[in-house]
Enzyme design. Structure first.
Site: not given
Ligand code: ACO
Length: 427
Positions: A305, A362
């Site tokens: 998140h 979720d």
């Molecule tokens: N699985 C594996 N790796 C992940 C995940 C994941 N679900 N989420 C983040 N990471 C990793 C990224 O690859 C990144 O790694 P790095 O630093 O080595 O590049 C690091 O963790 C940080 O992630 P970001 O994408 O930069 O974080 P951001 O804050 O931009 O994204 C998000 C947050 C979009 C929710 C992300 O965690 C994600 O895509 N999760 C899966 C989708 C999801 O569950 N979304 C629901 C959010 S809650 C809602 O909307 C109600």
């Protein structure tokens, strides 16, 4: 004079006031930065930017805290109702008994849709995604309710807000009915907000529909968990759309479009699809390895998140609600075991621990919603239904602010500098 932040740029020093909220990080007020320095700040994705001032919802992502008007989400989920939480978000205080009854009656009175809106549904293909229908039909409401679109009039804003909250369950249920080829079921105002929605979704005109109290309660709680969440992508979309003076129906349609994406509201659908693809617990390690592989676009859906770097407090409530729904329906789902094991393995893996990736709201919601009987395509629709109150409350807060301006971000331009047009035979 309060604290100041100092900036040196182009050989000159500048000072910017540091503003304090009631809780949470202070903000550096850079509104005069461009005028004074000729420079912009650069923050794509708004990771360090407060886009507005708000008194609605507070999140402490490190501690896993979510407060609506000061009240913890766990207490609201356990003790409140979706209608009461909606009143709280819209008005700032919990209602008295009379205020709650009046509010419930008002919402109930607005549940019906203009009959002509039914013809909109028939214009969609049968296999249309219900979110596509939601975007279209909610946007179309502005063509039906002209009498409440003067956004400068607080009374108009109030009526539009009530209409949106009240009609959303009807619109959502009709989107579902259309996709399964069943007749639309009209609202029954003797039922609760949530009971009415369940009947419009799962009832048929040929039979009496009996609302199961435990499912009604679980669904109502799921609505509370999704009611608002600070300045997330769809809420910011609603605010940005509304900042130009667009009518609230159009703004909420924009919010629905944003919510649809798999990184936001679409994640509950994606999380359940992922659990189905994983299937059995023995396959989990393979998917965890994939999620960690930088060259593989696969991510654990329902994990991570932007703000929570701790367990999402909504996920905790979801997990207990899931057990209640299984008990009430006397069912179980092997995917729940897979989800629990996935959570356990991920939370003991250094990759997820170091990056502070925890289950979000979720992760478990898809399993509950499918146990209740919703197809995956309806998951994000339910999220939109519940989030409407948050969107509307945030939109109202913005419009009521006398200092409100149109939202107009700037950019770091990296394209070509000025050049002369070349005739086609000279290129
Ligand atoms: N699985 C594996 N790796 C992940 C995940 C994941 N679900 N989420 C983040 N990471 C990793 C990224 O690859 C990144 O790694 P790095 O630093 O080595 O590049 C690091 O963790 C940080 O992630 P970001 O994408 O930069 O974080 P951001 O804050 O931009 O994204 C998000 C947050 C979009 C929710 C992300 O965690 C994600 O895509 N999760 C899966 C989708 C999801 O569950 N979304 C629901 C959010 S809650 C809602 O909307 C109600």
């Amino acid at each position: 004079m309060g604290d100041q932040a100092k900036l040196s740029a182009g050989g000159a020093d500048f000072e910017y006031p540091i503003l304090k909220g009631s809780v949470g990080p202070d903000v550096v007020d850079i509104r005069k930065l461009y005028a004074q320095t000729g420079k912009f700040t650069f923050d794509p994705g708004f990771t360090s930017t407060a886009s507005c001032e708000s008194a609605l919802t507070y999140i402490d992502g490190d501690e896993g805290v979510l407060l609506h008007r000061g009240y913890p989400i766990g207490q609201l989920a356990e003790k409140s109702s979706f209608m009461e939480t909606s009143y709280l978000l819209l008005n700032g205080e919990l209602p008295s008994k009379d205020e709650l009854t009046t509010f419930e009656n008002t919402i109930t009175r607005h549940t019906m849709l203009h009959e002509q809106l039914a013809t909109f549904y028939r214009g969609f293909r049968r296999d249309a995604h219900p979110m596509a229908i939601m975007c279209g039909v909610v946007g179309a409401l502005s063509a039906f309710y002209h009498d409440s679109t003067d956004i400068a009039d607080p009374e108009h804003r109030k009526i539009s807000s009530h209409r949106l909250i009240a009609k959303m369950p009807t619109i959502a249920a009709m989107a579902y009915k259309y996709s399964v080829g069943q007749p639309f079921v009209y609202p029954d105002n003797s039922l609760s907000y949530t009971g009415n929605f369940l009947r419009m979704t799962f009832g048929v005109p040929a039979e009496e529909y009996e609302v199961i109290p435990a499912i009604e309660k679980a669904m109502d709680r799921i609505f509370i968990l999704h009611a608002d969440h600070e300045q997330n992508a769809s809420t910011s979309t609603v605010r940005l759309a509304g900042s130009s003076g667009a009518n609230p129906f159009a703004c909420i349609a924009a919010g629905i479009a944003c919510l649809w994406g798999p990184a936001h509201g679409g994640a509950n659908e994606a999380a359940l699809n992922m659990l189905k693809e994983i299937g059995t617990p023995d396959r989990i390690p393979h998917y965890i390895e994939r999620a960690k592989d930088k060259n593989d676009p696969f991510r654990l859906m329902g994990f991570g998140h932007r703000v929570y770097k701790n367990y999402d407090p909504r996920a905790t409530v979801m997990q207990s609600t899931l057990r209640e729904v299984f008990d009430a329906l006397k069912v179980t789902d092997p995917l729940f075991e897979t989800a629990l094991r996935l959570e356990e393995l991920a939370l003991s893996d250094p990759y997820f621990v170091e990056k502070k990736l925890f289950p979000n709201v979720d992760f478990y919601s898809g399993i509950i919603l499918s146990a209740i009987g919703f197809p995956t395509t309806m998951f994000t629709v339910l999220f939109a239904l519940a989030r409407t109150v948050g969107w509307v409350a945030q939109w109202n807060e913005m419009i009521s602010d006398p200092g409100q301006k149109i939202g107009r971000p700037r950019q770091l331009y990296t394209g070509p500098t000025q050049r002369d047009y070349l005739a086609i035979d000279k290129r």
